[in-house]
Design an enzyme around this catalytic site. Structure first.
Site, PDB file in Angstrom:
ATOM      1  N   SER A   1       1.122   6.531   2.522  1.00  0.00           N
ATOM      2  CA  SER A   1       2.100   7.421   3.423  1.00  0.00           C
ATOM      3  C   SER A   1       3.296   8.292   2.737  1.00  0.00           C
ATOM      4  CB  SER A   1       2.334   6.934   4.813  1.00  0.00           C
ATOM      5  OG  SER A   1       1.400   6.253   5.474  1.00  0.00           O
TER       6      SER A   1
ATOM      7  N   GLU B   1      -9.173  -1.022   6.464  1.00  0.00           N
ATOM      8  CA  GLU B   1      -7.966  -1.305   7.145  1.00  0.00           C
ATOM      9  C   GLU B   1      -8.214  -1.133   8.639  1.00  0.00           C
ATOM     10  OE1 GLU B   1      -4.755   1.307   6.429  1.00  0.00           O
ATOM     11  OE2 GLU B   1      -3.224   0.006   7.305  1.00  0.00           O
TER      12      GLU B   1
ATOM     13  N   GLN C   1       0.970  -1.258   0.059  1.00  0.00           N
ATOM     14  CA  GLN C   1       0.081   0.018  -0.081  1.00  0.00           C
ATOM     15  C   GLN C   1       0.795   1.265  -0.021  1.00  0.00           C
ATOM     16  OE1 GLN C   1      -1.847   0.288   3.578  1.00  0.00           O
ATOM     17  NE2 GLN C   1      -3.102   1.894   3.416  1.00  0.00           N
TER      18      GLN C   1
ATOM     19  N   SER D   1       4.555  -1.199   4.123  1.00  0.00           N
ATOM     20  CA  SER D   1       4.407  -2.687   4.662  1.00  0.00           C
ATOM     21  C   SER D   1       4.814  -3.651   3.346  1.00  0.00           C
ATOM     22  CB  SER D   1       3.508  -3.266   5.355  1.00  0.00           C
ATOM     23  OG  SER D   1       3.250  -2.234   6.589  1.00  0.00           O
TER      24      SER D   1
ATOM     25  N   GLU E   1      -4.981   9.565  17.723  1.00  0.00           N
ATOM     26  CA  GLU E   1      -5.712  10.792  17.904  1.00  0.00           C
ATOM     27  C   GLU E   1      -6.422  11.279  16.585  1.00  0.00           C
ATOM     28  OE1 GLU E   1      -2.336  10.126  18.212  1.00  0.00           O
ATOM     29  OE2 GLU E   1      -1.829  10.711  20.345  1.00  0.00           O
TER      30      GLU E   1
HETATM   31  C1  LIG Z   1       3.493  -0.914  11.528  1.00  0.00           C
HETATM   32  C2  LIG Z   1       2.954   0.147  10.527  1.00  0.00           C
HETATM   33  C3  LIG Z   1       2.788  -0.164   9.188  1.00  0.00           C
HETATM   34  C4  LIG Z   1       2.691   0.751   8.298  1.00  0.00           C
HETATM   35  N1  LIG Z   1       2.316   0.524   6.881  1.00  0.00           N
HETATM   36  C5  LIG Z   1       1.716   1.222   6.075  1.00  0.00           C
HETATM   37  C6  LIG Z   1       1.795   0.957   4.693  1.00  0.00           C
HETATM   38  O1  LIG Z   1       1.716  -0.322   4.347  1.00  0.00           O
HETATM   39  N2  LIG Z   1       1.489   1.790   3.897  1.00  0.00           N
HETATM   40  C7  LIG Z   1       1.245   3.151   3.987  1.00  0.00           C
HETATM   41  O2  LIG Z   1       0.889   3.797   3.202  1.00  0.00           O
HETATM   42  N3  LIG Z   1       1.672   3.506   5.405  1.00  0.00           N
HETATM   43  C8  LIG Z   1       1.893   2.708   6.357  1.00  0.00           C
HETATM   44  N4  LIG Z   1       2.170   3.008   7.625  1.00  0.00           N
HETATM   45  C9  LIG Z   1       2.170   4.284   8.209  1.00  0.00           C
HETATM   46  C10 LIG Z   1       1.029   4.856   8.699  1.00  0.00           C
HETATM   47  O3  LIG Z   1      -0.137   5.097   7.927  1.00  0.00           O
HETATM   48  C11 LIG Z   1       1.030   6.347   9.223  1.00  0.00           C
HETATM   49  O4  LIG Z   1       2.305   6.260  10.053  1.00  0.00           O
HETATM   50  C12 LIG Z   1       0.245   7.189  10.101  1.00  0.00           C
HETATM   51  O5  LIG Z   1      -0.777   7.499   9.216  1.00  0.00           O
HETATM   52  C13 LIG Z   1       0.628   8.406  10.629  1.00  0.00           C
HETATM   53  O6  LIG Z   1       1.403   9.366   9.946  1.00  0.00           O
HETATM   54  P1  LIG Z   1       2.854   9.841  10.219  1.00  0.00           P
HETATM   55  O7  LIG Z   1       3.583   8.742  10.667  1.00  0.00           O
HETATM   56  O8  LIG Z   1       3.205  10.554   9.171  1.00  0.00           O
HETATM   57  O9  LIG Z   1       2.547  10.863  11.420  1.00  0.00           O
HETATM   58  P2  LIG Z   1       2.049  12.363  11.524  1.00  0.00           P
HETATM   59  O10 LIG Z   1       0.804  12.386  10.632  1.00  0.00           O
HETATM   60  O11 LIG Z   1       3.334  13.137  11.187  1.00  0.00           O
HETATM   61  O12 LIG Z   1       1.491  12.442  13.083  1.00  0.00           O
HETATM   62  C14 LIG Z   1       2.521  12.539  13.972  1.00  0.00           C
HETATM   63  C15 LIG Z   1       1.749  12.886  15.406  1.00  0.00           C
HETATM   64  O13 LIG Z   1       1.048  14.052  15.262  1.00  0.00           O
HETATM   65  C16 LIG Z   1      -0.460  13.514  15.694  1.00  0.00           C
HETATM   66  N5  LIG Z   1      -1.256  14.338  14.914  1.00  0.00           N
HETATM   67  C17 LIG Z   1      -1.345  14.552  13.468  1.00  0.00           C
HETATM   68  N6  LIG Z   1      -2.217  15.355  13.115  1.00  0.00           N
HETATM   69  C18 LIG Z   1      -2.877  15.450  14.108  1.00  0.00           C
HETATM   70  C19 LIG Z   1      -4.339  16.126  14.353  1.00  0.00           C
HETATM   71  N7  LIG Z   1      -4.984  16.492  13.126  1.00  0.00           N
HETATM   72  N8  LIG Z   1      -4.981  15.996  15.476  1.00  0.00           N
HETATM   73  C20 LIG Z   1      -4.052  15.377  16.594  1.00  0.00           C
HETATM   74  N9  LIG Z   1      -3.170  14.661  16.637  1.00  0.00           N
HETATM   75  C21 LIG Z   1      -2.588  14.868  15.210  1.00  0.00           C
HETATM   76  C22 LIG Z   1      -0.429  12.123  15.044  1.00  0.00           C
HETATM   77  O14 LIG Z   1      -1.437  11.360  16.111  1.00  0.00           O
HETATM   78  C23 LIG Z   1       0.899  11.525  15.835  1.00  0.00           C
HETATM   79  O15 LIG Z   1       0.827  11.436  17.085  1.00  0.00           O
HETATM   80  C24 LIG Z   1       2.509   2.314   8.704  1.00  0.00           C
HETATM   81  C25 LIG Z   1       2.760   2.594   9.889  1.00  0.00           C
HETATM   82  C26 LIG Z   1       2.922   1.654  11.017  1.00  0.00           C
HETATM   83  C27 LIG Z   1       3.379   1.927  12.461  1.00  0.00           C
END
Ligand SMILES: Cc1cc2nc3c(=O)[nH]c(=O)nc-3n(C[C@H](O)[C@H](O)[C@H](O)COP(=O)(O)OP(=O)(O)OC[C@H]3O[C@@H](n4cnc5c(N)ncnc54)[C@H](O)[C@@H]3O)c2cc1C
Length: 378
Positions: A130, A244, A127, A162, A363
């Site tokens: 991100s 998901e 997928q 992933s 969140e």
């Molecule tokens: C085990 C694992 C597998 C994954 N697999 C995939 C995959 O296969 N494909 C893929 O595309 N992605 C994948 N991801 C990514 C995942 O979808 C993102 O990590 C997730 O959506 C959070 O985005 P970010 O890491 O950019 O954090 P950010 O969006 O930068 O967030 C950072 C922090 O800010 C907080 N925050 C952000 N916006 C807000 C808001 N509006 N209000 C309150 N708090 C907020 C968040 O809760 C978090 O604590 C995976 C992640 C993990 C951990």
């Protein structure tokens, strides 16, 4: 709501238990969770073929593509696999995201080309959503697709993908129109061996390497790679994310088996005192509530994939995974860190931290529930 199993559900469970008792589990197969590592693929693939032969593959896919199992049958299956400590399928992203999305949005040609290889475990999907600057705010994605010769050329970076390092295809979100935030996004089904795609594995804190950075450098995509409509990628993305959340919510169903083991551990160690029993009962109650909520939401008519109430499942299930892992740590005491038999619990503990991030953070789930379910003022 009737909480007893119907005669049909009981028969389904009996058939499954009988099959599990008779099947020879492939050598090297372990319960790797939703995503295998590269080392798990060979055994996982043999397992998927056994599931196909036994009639247990693609339970959640509607007929005629899959088995069309009811929500209760899917839950019975999830519980039985958790008790047997076996993976539910070769790969969650392929089976629970790519397959259903191709059924919902794919052309008949795409369905014919992709579905059976997914069901049989011959082809794996990842997928590609991100990006370094677009996770919670996915619509901020900047990977761009510029028109070229009746198709597009795609350049950008994805992260946390992933299984990208062993996948055959990727569900890719890219921006086909820079002037429109949501309607400027298109979803493509892209072969991962196309020129210009580079995959760099990331090592996680549990020592495994399941996700990756993916770099796209002037990658050619064709008109027939589009999944859904050009500019309709946001609808596809919402459907993927809803599925998901729904399926990640189902992970908690398997926690009942882990809790039963933790209780046994505490009894063996003579630590099943009142404090332990209260903590255990709280978790057990939560898992049962999740289980019934899952049944209830999945039994509703309509497109439950985009129902914002699925965020309840994702939120509570992911936090329950962390609480159960912590209960295991408390029960084992110093043996949790040092004990030779505690690897499994240490791994559960470390891996559970990703659960409240993957598929949308806690969140974000709380924001969705506050806004779209409870209609709280902003
Ligand atoms: C085990 C694992 C597998 C994954 N697999 C995939 C995959 O296969 N494909 C893929 O595309 N992605 C994948 N991801 C990514 C995942 O979808 C993102 O990590 C997730 O959506 C959070 O985005 P970010 O890491 O950019 O954090 P950010 O969006 O930068 O967030 C950072 C922090 O800010 C907080 N925050 C952000 N916006 C807000 C808001 N509006 N209000 C309150 N708090 C907020 C968040 O809760 C978090 O604590 C995976 C992640 C993990 C951990």
């Amino acid at each position: 709501m009737d909480l007893e199993l119907t005669p049909e559900e009981q028969a389904f469970r009996d058939r499954l238990e009988a099959w599990l008792a008779s099947v020879t589990v492939p050598e090297g197969l372990r319960d790797y969770g939703s995503t295998p590592t590269a080392d798990d693929i060979a055994a996982g693939r043999r397992w998927q073929r056994l599931l196909v032969d036994g009639g247990w593959a693609a339970l959640s896919w509607p007929t005629p593509h899959g088995a069309g199992a009811s929500p209760s049958e899917q839950a019975i299956y999830a519980e039985a696999m958790a008790r047997a400590r076996l993976p539910r399928q070769l790969s969650f992203v392929s089976m629970e995201l790519a397959g259903p999305i191709i059924i919902a949005f794919g052309t008949p040609e795409q369905q014919k080309r992709f579905l059976e290889p997914i069901r049989r475990g011959d082809e794996l999907w990842c997928q590609l959503f991100s990006e370094p600057g677009a996770g919670s705010d996915l619509a901020a994605l900047t990977t761009r697709a510029l028109p070229s010769d009746g198709g597009w050329r795609v350049t950008g970076q994805k992260v946390w993908t992933s299984g990208a390092h062993y996948s055959d295809h990727g569900l890719l979100l890219a921006r086909t129109d820079r002037d429109s935030r949501h309607r400027g996004i298109t979803c493509f089904a892209v072969p991962m061996d196309r020129a210009g795609i580079t995959v760099a594995p990331i090592r996680q804190m549990d020592g495994e390497s399941k996700f990756n950075e993916v770099f796209l450098d002037d990658v050619e995509v064709h008109a027939d790679d589009v999944l859904g409509e050009v500019g309709g990628g946001w609808q596809v993305a919402l459907s993927v994310l809803g599925r998901e959340r729904r399926m990640l919510g189902a992970v908690a169903i398997g926690l009942g088996a882990a809790l039963a083991e933790i209780r046994q551990l505490a009894e063996q160690r003579g630590t099943a005192d009142a404090v332990f029993r209260a903590a255990w009962a709280r978790q057990w109650g939560q898992v049962q509530l999740l289980r019934w909520t899952w049944f209830r939401l999945l039994s509703d008519r309509g497109d439950t994939a985009t129902d914002p109430r699925m965020s309840v499942l994702k939120l509570v299930s992911s936090e329950a995974q962390q609480q159960v892992a912590r209960l295991a740590a408390d029960t084992l005491g110093a043996d949790f860190v040092l004990g030779p038999g505690a690897e499994r619990w240490r791994h559960l503990f470390l891996a559970s931290h990703g659960a409240t991030i993957a598929g949308g953070t806690s969140e974000i789930q709380r924001n969705i529930l506050a806004d779209r379910v409870l209609a709280l003022p902003r």
